[in-house]
Design an enzyme around this catalytic site. Sequence first.
Site, PDB file in Angstrom:
ATOM      1  N   CYS A  22      43.203  35.990  25.873  1.00  0.00           N
ATOM      2  CA  CYS A  22      43.968  34.836  26.390  1.00  0.00           C
ATOM      3  C   CYS A  22      43.995  33.659  25.419  1.00  0.00           C
ATOM      4  CB  CYS A  22      43.407  34.399  27.729  1.00  0.00           C
ATOM      5  SG  CYS A  22      43.446  35.719  28.945  1.00  0.00           S
ATOM      6  N   HIS A  55      44.986  26.892  29.347  1.00  0.00           N
ATOM      7  CA  HIS A  55      45.267  28.273  29.753  1.00  0.00           C
ATOM      8  C   HIS A  55      45.319  28.324  31.276  1.00  0.00           C
ATOM      9  CE1 HIS A  55      45.245  32.459  30.355  1.00  0.00           C
ATOM     10  NE2 HIS A  55      43.950  32.604  30.562  1.00  0.00           N
ATOM     11  N   ASN A  89      48.113  34.313  35.955  1.00  0.00           N
ATOM     12  CA  ASN A  89      47.507  34.301  34.618  1.00  0.00           C
ATOM     13  C   ASN A  89      48.307  35.249  33.723  1.00  0.00           C
ATOM     14  OD1 ASN A  89      45.941  34.720  32.342  1.00  0.00           O
ATOM     15  ND2 ASN A  89      44.004  34.902  33.449  1.00  0.00           N
TER      16      ASN A  89
HETATM   17  N1  COA Z   1      41.342  38.801  48.885  1.00  0.00           N
HETATM   18  C1  COA Z   1      40.379  38.672  49.793  1.00  0.00           C
HETATM   19  N2  COA Z   1      39.063  38.763  49.498  1.00  0.00           N
HETATM   20  C2  COA Z   1      38.749  38.982  48.205  1.00  0.00           C
HETATM   21  C3  COA Z   1      39.714  39.135  47.219  1.00  0.00           C
HETATM   22  C4  COA Z   1      41.070  39.029  47.592  1.00  0.00           C
HETATM   23  N3  COA Z   1      42.095  39.137  46.712  1.00  0.00           N
HETATM   24  N4  COA Z   1      39.107  39.354  46.042  1.00  0.00           N
HETATM   25  C5  COA Z   1      37.780  39.342  46.281  1.00  0.00           C
HETATM   26  N5  COA Z   1      37.570  39.123  47.587  1.00  0.00           N
HETATM   27  C6  COA Z   1      36.286  39.025  48.295  1.00  0.00           C
HETATM   28  C7  COA Z   1      35.163  39.748  47.586  1.00  0.00           C
HETATM   29  O1  COA Z   1      35.175  41.114  47.899  1.00  0.00           O
HETATM   30  C8  COA Z   1      33.964  39.013  48.125  1.00  0.00           C
HETATM   31  O2  COA Z   1      33.684  39.527  49.405  1.00  0.00           O
HETATM   32  P1  COA Z   1      32.156  39.712  49.887  1.00  0.00           P
HETATM   33  O3  COA Z   1      31.583  38.331  49.908  1.00  0.00           O
HETATM   34  O4  COA Z   1      32.323  40.315  51.234  1.00  0.00           O
HETATM   35  O5  COA Z   1      31.522  40.611  48.874  1.00  0.00           O
HETATM   36  C9  COA Z   1      34.453  37.569  48.302  1.00  0.00           C
HETATM   37  O6  COA Z   1      35.884  37.647  48.326  1.00  0.00           O
HETATM   38  C10 COA Z   1      34.010  36.641  47.208  1.00  0.00           C
HETATM   39  O7  COA Z   1      34.287  37.257  45.960  1.00  0.00           O
HETATM   40  P2  COA Z   1      33.934  36.536  44.598  1.00  0.00           P
HETATM   41  O8  COA Z   1      34.355  37.442  43.479  1.00  0.00           O
HETATM   42  O9  COA Z   1      32.532  36.076  44.632  1.00  0.00           O
HETATM   43  O10 COA Z   1      34.910  35.274  44.686  1.00  0.00           O
HETATM   44  P3  COA Z   1      35.040  34.046  43.721  1.00  0.00           P
HETATM   45  O11 COA Z   1      34.936  32.807  44.506  1.00  0.00           O
HETATM   46  O12 COA Z   1      34.186  34.173  42.501  1.00  0.00           O
HETATM   47  O13 COA Z   1      36.559  34.149  43.259  1.00  0.00           O
HETATM   48  C11 COA Z   1      37.839  34.801  41.343  1.00  0.00           C
HETATM   49  C12 COA Z   1      36.994  35.266  42.516  1.00  0.00           C
HETATM   50  C13 COA Z   1      38.238  36.006  40.497  1.00  0.00           C
HETATM   51  C14 COA Z   1      39.086  34.119  41.890  1.00  0.00           C
HETATM   52  C15 COA Z   1      37.026  33.789  40.495  1.00  0.00           C
HETATM   53  O14 COA Z   1      35.766  34.307  40.219  1.00  0.00           O
HETATM   54  C16 COA Z   1      37.712  33.448  39.206  1.00  0.00           C
HETATM   55  O15 COA Z   1      38.789  32.875  39.196  1.00  0.00           O
HETATM   56  N6  COA Z   1      37.090  33.766  38.049  1.00  0.00           N
HETATM   57  C17 COA Z   1      37.668  33.519  36.751  1.00  0.00           C
HETATM   58  C18 COA Z   1      38.770  34.483  36.503  1.00  0.00           C
HETATM   59  C19 COA Z   1      39.538  34.207  35.263  1.00  0.00           C
HETATM   60  O16 COA Z   1      39.875  33.084  34.992  1.00  0.00           O
HETATM   61  N7  COA Z   1      39.824  35.256  34.516  1.00  0.00           N
HETATM   62  C20 COA Z   1      40.649  35.207  33.361  1.00  0.00           C
HETATM   63  C21 COA Z   1      39.928  34.801  32.160  1.00  0.00           C
HETATM   64  S1  COA Z   1      41.043  34.743  30.832  1.00  0.00           S
END
Ligand code: COA
Length: 317
Positions: A108, A242, A272
């Site tokens: 990215c 980004h 993204n």
């Molecule tokens: N819909 C509903 N529930 C979802 C889901 C979705 N699309 N995706 C994950 N969940 C659930 C998980 O299964 C988890 O459930 P559990 O508590 O029963 O296990 C819960 O939501 C929390 O998941 P978690 O991964 O801890 O959520 P989070 O608050 O960390 O958010 C992201 C997830 C991916 C949105 C976040 O971590 C993020 O944005 N990270 C950075 C990603 C990024 O920028 N990547 C690109 C880099 S270039």
Amino acid sequence: MKIIGVGSVVPQKVLTNAMLEEFLDTSDEWITERTGISERRIITSELLEDMASEAARRAIADAGLAATDIDYIICSNVVNEYITPSMSCIIQGAIGAKCACVDVNAACSGFIYALDMADDRIKSGKAKNILVVAAEEPTRMVDWADRALCVLFGDGAGAVVVTEGEGYIASRLTTASKTSCLYYQRRLEPTPYITKEEKSAPMYMNGRDVFKTAVLSSSRDITALLKQTGLVPADIKHYVLHQANMRIVEAIASYLKLDMSHFPHNVERRGNTSSASIPLLLDELYQEGRLQRGDKILMSAFGAGFTTGACIFEWTK
Ligand code: COA
């Protein structure tokens, strides 16, 4: 170096959160709250190379140049249908340019790495007009049954033309090898001699780890660049970050103690788009007339690797 042309293209298909609810155990509420994304554009019948070439044509036309005036092409790309030849070679043929071409994969952060390479090449006197393209289809890297990942991404291509001038003020690139938190692996062709175990795996991401690393590294890059240039946060008109997640943008704004008016965003409509996200947003600001001559713009990106890239430049168009 200065930017003299900008262009971008996104696919036709709009994929809303409601459409994702039809086949995934997810909700508009969850996606919007955690990411800020409401919809994204996704490739269907388009070829990424066509979108990249059209973004390039638009940027060259905007610069008032012909394709034959371009004397180097750098394309930031993570995946497309070809491993080789590179995307930049395909773009060269499609637009009718005659120059040398190269691709860069810094995930990215790739657009910033490509811009920085362009700056070096112009400073060395080896090129005058350089086309920098970022073309990405991350929607082809994820498992569409994985609700934690497929909801995050969109596709697109953005391009700029740069030339000699006084616009690029400072840059900072960093890499800290951390390959286990974000990767996409593809199996190569077999040979009769391969004895090691190999696998293909759709994109893997440790979301929480990436989130924290992204906020910390981008805030660190921005602070370092401001210090290096003697600027204060409010001197920057637009922080073009980004577009991975709205919460990451908000966390960086809060770290810099700036209100969100300095942080344009389109992640809510684009998702993204990997390294294409910054030139896509830059083109939107430009098309909307939000860039004024003399504005200082700071771009900052982070991605798999873990790579980061940031730069400050002045809008000179
Ligand atoms: N819909 C509903 N529930 C979802 C889901 C979705 N699309 N995706 C994950 N969940 C659930 C998980 O299964 C988890 O459930 P559990 O508590 O029963 O296990 C819960 O939501 C929390 O998941 P978690 O991964 O801890 O959520 P989070 O608050 O960390 O958010 C992201 C997830 C991916 C949105 C976040 O971590 C993020 O944005 N990270 C950075 C990603 C990024 O920028 N990547 C690109 C880099 S270039």
